[in-house]
Enzyme design. Structure first.
Site, short mmCIF file in Angstrom:
data_model
loop_
_atom_site.label_atom_id
_atom_site.label_comp_id
_atom_site.label_asym_id
_atom_site.label_seq_id
_atom_site.Cartn_x
_atom_site.Cartn_y
_atom_site.Cartn_z
N LEU A 35 72.81 22.41 19.52
CA LEU A 35 71.69 22.28 20.46
C LEU A 35 71.56 20.84 20.95
O LEU A 35 70.50 20.21 20.84
CB LEU A 35 70.38 22.78 19.84
CG LEU A 35 70.33 24.27 19.49
CD1 LEU A 35 68.97 24.63 18.93
CD2 LEU A 35 70.67 25.14 20.69
N THR A 125 90.98 24.01 28.50
CA THR A 125 90.73 23.76 29.92
C THR A 125 92.03 23.45 30.65
O THR A 125 92.97 22.91 30.06
CB THR A 125 89.76 22.57 30.09
OG1 THR A 125 89.70 22.17 31.47
CG2 THR A 125 90.21 21.37 29.28
N ASP A 126 92.06 23.78 31.94
CA ASP A 126 93.23 23.42 32.75
C ASP A 126 93.35 21.91 32.96
O ASP A 126 94.39 21.41 33.39
CB ASP A 126 93.20 24.13 34.10
CG ASP A 126 91.95 23.84 34.94
OD1 ASP A 126 91.08 23.08 34.48
OD2 ASP A 126 91.87 24.38 36.06
N GLU A 127 92.30 21.17 32.63
CA GLU A 127 92.32 19.72 32.84
C GLU A 127 93.34 19.02 31.93
O GLU A 127 93.70 17.87 32.18
CB GLU A 127 90.93 19.12 32.66
CG GLU A 127 89.95 19.59 33.72
CD GLU A 127 88.65 18.82 33.71
OE1 GLU A 127 88.69 17.59 33.55
OE2 GLU A 127 87.58 19.45 33.86
N TYR A 153 87.82 13.09 28.18
CA TYR A 153 87.49 14.50 27.93
C TYR A 153 88.75 15.35 27.84
O TYR A 153 88.98 16.05 26.85
CB TYR A 153 86.57 15.05 29.02
CG TYR A 153 86.59 16.56 29.09
CD1 TYR A 153 86.18 17.33 28.00
CD2 TYR A 153 87.04 17.22 30.24
CE1 TYR A 153 86.22 18.71 28.05
CE2 TYR A 153 87.08 18.60 30.29
CZ TYR A 153 86.67 19.35 29.20
OH TYR A 153 86.72 20.72 29.24
N LYS A 157 90.57 17.38 24.58
CA LYS A 157 90.87 18.81 24.56
C LYS A 157 92.36 19.05 24.31
O LYS A 157 92.73 19.98 23.59
CB LYS A 157 90.42 19.46 25.86
CG LYS A 157 88.92 19.52 26.06
CD LYS A 157 88.22 20.36 25.00
CE LYS A 157 88.47 21.83 25.20
NZ LYS A 157 87.68 22.66 24.21
#
Length: 326
Positions: A35, A125-127, A153, A157
């Site tokens: 959270l 992610t595709d990043e 980022y 990943k």
């Protein structure tokens, strides 16, 4: 089946929980979420009282908390959505991205080894592939595309993905990975492009667009993404990566124009701002492997998906207020 969904109070994770409870009535779902600013129990409205859903507040990088949860719940499946995911924030403060996205993933993998699971699924992610040139529409990311990250980022990943694959090779832990294109739909935190532009346009505020707005993204409706993950859990081969894309490429400026037109707002609200460092030019996924092995393909046309998404935000302004509108 008992499924732990980490990051289940975030955008995609909460949509996946809604999807599971809707389509798998016999399953029990445990939502583990810290959270943070981007996670809110408001994303689970309407299902928090469902006896098939249990909520646990905790950080995936907290080994004691994670191991206790696994000892108590003995899950069959773990789906890891928990991540710091905002590129701009990773540029100004990369440390938390490394802690959550890499260390946190490692803690989950260790818990899966300790307590035994049928499948650990990593949502990526595709990043991690970097970007593609704008003048080569024939090029797409495949599962064989080399990793070429552009931000802290995406680097975090990619590191997590490699860690997951190492646990498959070293320990034979049953894992899968999906790399998705840009998601859109209900419950997205309002710092992201589509809800940000909807809310700012609604209040006649300037709409900040990086550079010339020509950067292209492949948009995937979040419900199509949820279906794809479900198919991977059921049919995906262990140790494999599946690219999940929407075949809906649009420039950022095109997306903004769609929103302005839908809301009846003038294009004069668009405010071009300085581009961010390392801004990827184009993302485009080839989902042929998922289509071939999982019998999956995106079902939501972009125009229809955008219409329903804009309508959802207009009908749920209280959610945006609770998150803290931009």
């Amino acid at each position: 089946m008992k499924i732990i969904v980490t990051g289940g109070a975030g955008f995609i994770g909460s949509n996946f929980i809604h999807y599971l409870l809707r389509t798998h009535p016999g399953d029990t779902v445990i939502c583990l979420d810290k959270l943070t600013y981007a996670g809110s129990l408001h994303t689970l409205e309407g299902v928090l009282e469902d006896p098939r859903l249990r909520f646990a507040k905790g950080d995936i990088a907290d080994r004691e908390t994670v191991f206790k949860l696994f000892a108590d719940e003995r899950p069959d499946i773990v789906v890891n959505f928990a991540a710091e995911s905002h590129v701009d924030r990773s540029i100004t403060g990369p440390g938390i991205f490394l802690t959550t996205n890499v260390i946190g993933t490692g803690v989950l993998l260790d818990a899966c080894r300790e307590y035994g699971i049928r499948r650990f699924h990593q949502v990526s992610t595709d990043e991690v592939y970097g970007d593609l040139p704008l003048d080569r529409p024939d090029l797409f990311f495949t599962e064989q595309t080399p990793l070429h990250t552009s931000s802290p980022y995406s680097a975090s990943k990619a590191a997590a993905d490699l860690l997951v694959l190492s646990y498959f090779r070293t320990y034979r832990l049953p894992v899968t990975i999906s790399r998705c294109s840009n998601n859109y739909g209900p419950y997205q935190f309002p710092e992201k492009l589509i809800p940000l532009m909807i809310l700012r346009a609604l209040h006649d505020q300037p709409l900040p667009v990086y550079g010339t707005g020509e950067n292209v993204r492949d948009w995937l409706h979040v419900n199509d993404h949820c279906i794809a993950i479900d198919r991977i859990l059921q049919k995906g081969r262990e140790g494999e990566i599946y690219n999940i894309g929407g075949h809906n490429e649009r420039s950022n400026l095109q997306v903004v124009h769609i929103i302005l037109q839908a809301l009846g707002k003038p294009e004069s609200l668009i405010s071009f701002v300085a581009d961010r460092p390392g801004h990827d030019r184009r993302y485009a996924i080839d989902p042929a492997k998922a289509q071939r092995e999982l019998n999956w393909q995106p079902e939501t046309p972009f125009e229809a998906g955008m219409e329903s998404t804009i309508r959802w935000y207009l009908d749920h302004l209280a959610f945006c207020e609770a998150c803290g509108k931009p």
